[in-house]
Design a protein around this motif. Structure first.
Motif, PDB file in Angstrom:
ATOM      1  N   LEU A  10       0.818  -1.201   0.000  1.00  0.00           N
ATOM      2  CA  LEU A  10       0.000   0.000   0.000  1.00  0.00           C
ATOM      3  C   LEU A  10       0.859   1.261   0.000  1.00  0.00           C
ATOM      4  O   LEU A  10       0.560   2.232  -0.702  1.00  0.00           O
ATOM      5  N   ALA A  11       1.931   1.245   0.797  1.00  0.00           N
ATOM      6  CA  ALA A  11       2.787   2.430   0.871  1.00  0.00           C
ATOM      7  C   ALA A  11       3.433   2.741  -0.476  1.00  0.00           C
ATOM      8  O   ALA A  11       3.696   3.907  -0.790  1.00  0.00           O
ATOM      9  N   GLU A  12       3.676   1.721  -1.277  1.00  0.00           N
ATOM     10  CA  GLU A  12       4.343   1.942  -2.555  1.00  0.00           C
ATOM     11  C   GLU A  12       3.384   2.358  -3.662  1.00  0.00           C
ATOM     12  O   GLU A  12       3.823   2.676  -4.774  1.00  0.00           O
ATOM     13  N   ASP A  13       2.098   2.409  -3.382  1.00  0.00           N
ATOM     14  CA  ASP A  13       1.156   2.914  -4.372  1.00  0.00           C
ATOM     15  C   ASP A  13       1.311   4.434  -4.460  1.00  0.00           C
ATOM     16  O   ASP A  13       1.347   5.122  -3.424  1.00  0.00           O
ATOM     17  N   PRO A  14       1.401   5.001  -5.654  1.00  0.00           N
ATOM     18  CA  PRO A  14       1.642   6.449  -5.778  1.00  0.00           C
ATOM     19  C   PRO A  14       0.518   7.323  -5.239  1.00  0.00           C
ATOM     20  O   PRO A  14       0.731   8.509  -4.976  1.00  0.00           O
ATOM     21  N   SER A  15      -0.671   6.766  -5.043  1.00  0.00           N
ATOM     22  CA  SER A  15      -1.765   7.570  -4.508  1.00  0.00           C
ATOM     23  C   SER A  15      -1.785   7.607  -2.989  1.00  0.00           C
ATOM     24  O   SER A  15      -2.553   8.366  -2.405  1.00  0.00           O
ATOM     25  N   VAL A  16      -0.978   6.798  -2.350  1.00  0.00           N
ATOM     26  CA  VAL A  16      -0.980   6.704  -0.888  1.00  0.00           C
ATOM     27  C   VAL A  16       0.071   7.645  -0.323  1.00  0.00           C
ATOM     28  O   VAL A  16       1.253   7.557  -0.669  1.00  0.00           O
ATOM     29  N   ASP A  17      -0.361   8.547   0.556  1.00  0.00           N
ATOM     30  CA  ASP A  17       0.562   9.488   1.191  1.00  0.00           C
ATOM     31  C   ASP A  17       1.013   9.035   2.571  1.00  0.00           C
ATOM     32  O   ASP A  17       2.048   9.477   3.059  1.00  0.00           O
ATOM     33  N   ALA A  18       0.212   8.198   3.239  1.00  0.00           N
ATOM     34  CA  ALA A  18       0.554   7.715   4.575  1.00  0.00           C
ATOM     35  C   ALA A  18      -0.190   6.413   4.807  1.00  0.00           C
ATOM     36  O   ALA A  18      -1.292   6.214   4.283  1.00  0.00           O
ATOM     37  N   VAL A  19       0.407   5.534   5.606  1.00  0.00           N
ATOM     38  CA  VAL A  19      -0.182   4.219   5.831  1.00  0.00           C
ATOM     39  C   VAL A  19      -0.171   3.921   7.323  1.00  0.00           C
ATOM     40  O   VAL A  19       0.709   4.388   8.061  1.00  0.00           O
ATOM     41  N   ALA A  20      -1.184   3.165   7.772  1.00  0.00           N
ATOM     42  CA  ALA A  20      -1.289   2.853   9.195  1.00  0.00           C
ATOM     43  C   ALA A  20      -1.703   1.403   9.385  1.00  0.00           C
ATOM     44  O   ALA A  20      -2.527   0.878   8.623  1.00  0.00           O
ATOM     45  N   LEU A  21      -1.134   0.773  10.405  1.00  0.00           N
ATOM     46  CA  LEU A  21      -1.605  -0.519  10.887  1.00  0.00           C
ATOM     47  C   LEU A  21      -2.683  -0.223  11.913  1.00  0.00           C
ATOM     48  O   LEU A  21      -2.398   0.253  13.017  1.00  0.00           O
ATOM     49  N   ALA A  22      -3.946  -0.460  11.549  1.00  0.00           N
ATOM     50  CA  ALA A  22      -5.085  -0.098  12.397  1.00  0.00           C
ATOM     51  C   ALA A  22      -5.579  -1.340  13.115  1.00  0.00           C
ATOM     52  O   ALA A  22      -6.425  -2.082  12.607  1.00  0.00           O
ATOM     53  N   VAL A  23      -5.041  -1.600  14.291  1.00  0.00           N
ATOM     54  CA  VAL A  23      -5.377  -2.798  15.062  1.00  0.00           C
ATOM     55  C   VAL A  23      -5.582  -2.411  16.520  1.00  0.00           C
ATOM     56  O   VAL A  23      -5.186  -1.326  16.950  1.00  0.00           O
ATOM     57  N   ASP A  24      -6.201  -3.295  17.267  1.00  0.00           N
ATOM     58  CA  ASP A  24      -6.277  -3.119  18.722  1.00  0.00           C
ATOM     59  C   ASP A  24      -4.933  -3.549  19.291  1.00  0.00           C
ATOM     60  O   ASP A  24      -4.637  -4.735  19.374  1.00  0.00           O
TER      61      ASP A  24
END
Length: 841
Positions: free
Chosen positions: A521-535
């Protein structure tokens, strides 16, 4: 008690020991600290001969002005000598904590203890009065009751002491409390004093028992204005402002400090910690050592100051200031100092009001130019809430229009609560920044939306995150087909390659699956920031897959990467601390974490800093506008004609009195017409039934005029009918501190009912006007709802920029302007009514 200085931060190592001019050695007054190490080679000696006192032969009074090259507030924030008035050895008292906290300062300032009840504290000599110190000091900490503040600050000013912190709320009780010995107070609310020492002969100048904990009060705008006299002479003999003289206590304290050129923190504050320099000037026990880092914190609230310092977050500080009521030294001074520190990379502000507005705007512009995020929690109605509301535009902007204009003009990140503040500050402080996308406007190419990407271990929580993100305006990136195919190759059967992404299937190879998904996901050119959204809960089986996965991903991408918790109370504190130590922000709430990521994206798309406009040049239209205001013209054809000179389309209007004149005006304009009251005492015509629409002919107009004149007087306006459309209001409202604001909102009778508005500083150009329109809830109507044709957006923009230009030209002569409604349709944007309010001299 001994005074052992413990290093607060490694950044002070290797620096030469600070020795600001005028530093006072403690030996002759307080004696050496039994626990103090001897001076290192090259370090100035801490024992000197007792110099003559100020005013004695050979020792002229010192100026409080800092030497050239030093920031004016550095005399306080980098004080090399500190006097602690109200020092105490009694455990648990304010005076004892004040002594203990200053003693922890890595900068090792010269410490002087002052209290008439003790001759020594912790092995150091304690003197009865500031007057017993041999020379002026850089900083005086006033840990005394409110009743003693004026006396002690006056003494400090007379001595030439350079700055002070007032912890107490500076509340004045005219009667005054009884002193510890039961003596009644003097008529001025102060105990009798000895002229030679400025102290009570019984030592009761503290009035209340030692250890008194000053109230940390709340700033109020009225008190602040009272504390800032309109004019302060450059040089004031202090005898002209005697202790107990008339006027509010806070105003007297401010005048004393200003006349002496003293910096003053407070009143009603908790002091400050200058981590970068190594000085702790507080009277409350706070974490030690305080973590060093890139954040400069300035807060009006002492409670917020303490909460932020004690939050278990990855937030380190250059300087943290509880500025309180800001009687003299205001937030812009602290912020300007902080921006001079190379370590400062984030400004965190918690404010109730704007002090020194011009200086505040200069600081914000400086931060914007240096790409330093400013995170602001603004509370209360503040200065802008006192705005005049004679025009609808003023009522629209009154809640917090000034803050909104500042945020728009300087790219400030406004947060809604302390949880969002902490998440946002942490993300900026230890996280990576999103790449700036100049001119993208939130789009990638023709069809691809840029934004964030999240990886989840729950389908329900994934959907919940999508719902919240849409609610708070956080865009998810439209990932490309190549990214979808890459994800499809690694996901378990039945899972959909999408953003946001649920990757939980069989539970096999959790580390590899989550880490690879984050990287894809981070390497997709449309993605500016990525998060692991877990408890991020404590794993009872010891599984470390999530921690390892996010660290694996961080090593393979340079884009911003964070952990986004769903429930703050469930976050494993130890695991979060470990991730933070390795540079991974842990955002502790799903809503506040998403908002923090939105701030990250907004910062990458921030506008260039707004310039503080110069005085407008004289023009013929400006002269005509000033003449109208001077003549008391508040509306009617003359004001509409002025608007037309600023490029705003207006409806034809003729003012008339009497039936014959009204009918003649209608013939010249052409039916159908609109009839309005022109009574100068009616500000909002619709509110009193003073607008009659779509009158088709002379007979109907005659009847309408008879009714209108009977109710509201004979003076009327006959106006051109404008085709129906979406109604907007565009106007000017004056903030008492920040000046004119341009306000755009839903118009007509809905102007205040919807409270749908956007606010900006003039001058407003076309890009800002377009942005303001897009933020309105009525923007969907302007775009053409349910098949209706869209309104002429360019015409609306011309109206907004025209009002802005008028506001610039009229400057201080204009209190408010209300152009309402502007009827917007495919044929243009036409102003049909206007109200102007001039400023009284």
């Amino acid at each position: 008690m001994t005074f052992r200085h413990t290093s607060e931060r490694d950044a002070t190592a290797g620096r030469p020991p600070p020795a600001p001019p005028g530093t006072v050695a403690p030996s002759a007054t307080c004696g050496p600290d039994p626990g103090e190490d001897p001076p290192r080679p090259g370090q100035p000696s801490r024992t000197t001969d007792n110099p003559p006192r100020p005013g004695h032969p050979g020792q002229p009074p010192r100026s409080a002005t800092p030497p050239p090259g030093r920031h004016p507030v550095s005399v306080m924030l980098e004080a090399g000598s500190v006097a602690l008035v109200g020092a105490s050895p009694r455990p648990g008292t304010f005076g004892q904590r004040m002594v203990e906290e200053v003693a922890r300062s890595p900068a090792r300032p010269a410490v002087h203890l002052v209290n008439p009840r003790y001759t020594e504290i912790g092995g150091r000599r304690c003197v009865p009065s500031l007057a017993d110190l041999p020379a002026p000091v850089d900083l005086v900490l006033l840990g005394v009751p409110d009743a003693a503040l004026e006396q002690q600050l006056t003494l400090a000013a007379q001595r030439g002491d350079r700055s002070a912190v007032i912890f107490g709320n500076a509340h004045e009780d005219p009667a005054g409390p009884a002193d510890p010995d039961g003596n009644p107070p003097s008529s001025a609310g102060q105990p009798p004093t000895d002229p030679a020492t400025h102290q009570s002969p019984t030592g009761s100048w503290m009035y209340q028992k030692w250890g008194y904990n000053p109230t940390i009060g709340t700033f109020t705008p009225d008190a602040a204005r009272a504390a800032q006299p309109a004019e302060v002479p450059e040089r004031l003999e202090l005898q002209e402002w005697p202790v107990g003289s008339v006027g509010p206590l806070r105003a007297r304290l401010a005048k004393i400090a200003r006349a002496a050129g003293m910096q003053l923190c407070g009143a009603g504050c908790m002091g400050f910690v200058n981590v970068a320099h190594g000085l702790r000037a507080i009277g409350y026990t706070e974490p030690h050592p305080l973590p060093a880092g890139p954040v400069a914190l300035v807060t009006h609230s002492g409670s917020v100051f303490s909460a932020m310092l004690r939050a278990r977050r990855a937030i380190g500080y250059t300087v943290a200031v509880s500025s309180g009521q800001e009687l003299v030294t205001a937030a812009p001074s602290y912020l300007d100092y902080a921006l001079g520190l190379p370590e400062t990379k984030v400004l965190a502000l918690v404010m109730e009001s704007i002090r020194e507005p011009a200086g505040f705007r200069r600081v914000l512009a400086r931060a914007a130019e240096r790409d330093i995020p400013v995170v602001l929690l603004a509370v209360g109605r503040s200065a802008s809430g006192r705005m005049m509301v004679a025009a609808h535009s003023g009522a629209l902007a009154a809640d917090d229009g000034g803050w909104e204009a500042l945020a728009r003009g300087y790219g400030i990140h406004r947060v809604g609560d302390l949880a969002e503040l902490a998440d946002t500050v942490e993300l900026f402080a230890i996280g990576r920044r999103a790449a700036r996308r100049s001119g993208c406007g939130g789009q990638h190419g023709q069809d691809r939306r840029i934004g964030i990407a999240t990886v989840h271990d729950s389908g329900l929580e994934r959907a919940h995150a999508a719902d919240l993100a849409e609610e708070v305006g956080v865009p998810f990136a439209d990932i490309g087909e190549a990214t979808r195919a890459r994800l499809a190759d690694i996901l378990d059967p039945g899972l959909t390659p999408a953003n946001p992404l649920d990757v939980w299937g069989t539970g096999a190879d959790t580390r590899g699956l989550f880490g690879t998904s984050l990287v894809a996901l981070a390497e997709d050119p449309s993605v500016d920031a990525v998060a692991l959204a877990v408890d991020l809960v404590h794993e009872l089986d010891g599984d470390e897959s999530y921690r390892l996965a996010v660290l694996d991903a961080a090593a393979r991408t340079a884009k911003p990467l964070a952990v986004l918790g769903n429930l703050a109370s469930a976050v494993d504190a130890d695991l979060a601390s470990e991730l933070r130590r390795q540079g991974i922000p842990v955002l502790e709430g799903l809503r506040t974490g998403l908002l923090a990521m939105r701030h990250l994206l907004d910062h990458a798309a921030r506008p260039r800093p707004a310039a503080i406009p110069a005085a407008p040049a004289t023009s013929l239209r400006a002269d005509r506008g000033r003449a109208l205001l001077a003549a008391g013209v508040t509306g009617g054809p003359a004001l509409l004609a002025l608007l037309a000179e600023y490029g705003i389309a207006t409806a034809a209007a003729v003012q008339a009195t009497g039936e014959a004149a009204v009918l003649a005006a209608a013939e010249s304009i052409g039916y159908p017409v609109v009839l309005k009251t022109a009574d100068p005492g009616v500000a909002h015509k619709s509110d009193v039934g003073g607008v009659l629409l779509a009158i088709p002919g002379p007979a109907e107009l005659a009847r309408a005029y008879a009714d209108l004149s009977a109710r509201l007087g004979p003076l009327a306006l006959v106006c051109e009918s404008v085709p129906a459309g979406t109604e907007l209001a565009v106007g000017v409202a004056r903030d008492p501190d920040l000046g004119p604001l341009v306000v755009v909102g839903a118009g007509g009778v809905l102007v205040e009912l919807l409270a749908d508005r956007a606010v900006a500083f003039p001058p407003v150009g076309a890009p800002t006007a377009r942005e303001m329109i897009s933020e309105l809830r009525v923007s969907s109507l302007l775009a053409g709802a349910r098949g209706a044709p869209p309104a002429d957006l360019d015409a609306i923009i011309r109206a907004i920029t025209g009002v802005s230009a008028l506001a610039m030209d009229l400057g201080d002569r204009l209190e408010a302007l209300d152009v309402n409604p502007i009827i917007c349709g495919p044929g243009g944007a036409v102003a049909v009514d206007a109200l102007a309010v001039g400023r009284s001299s």
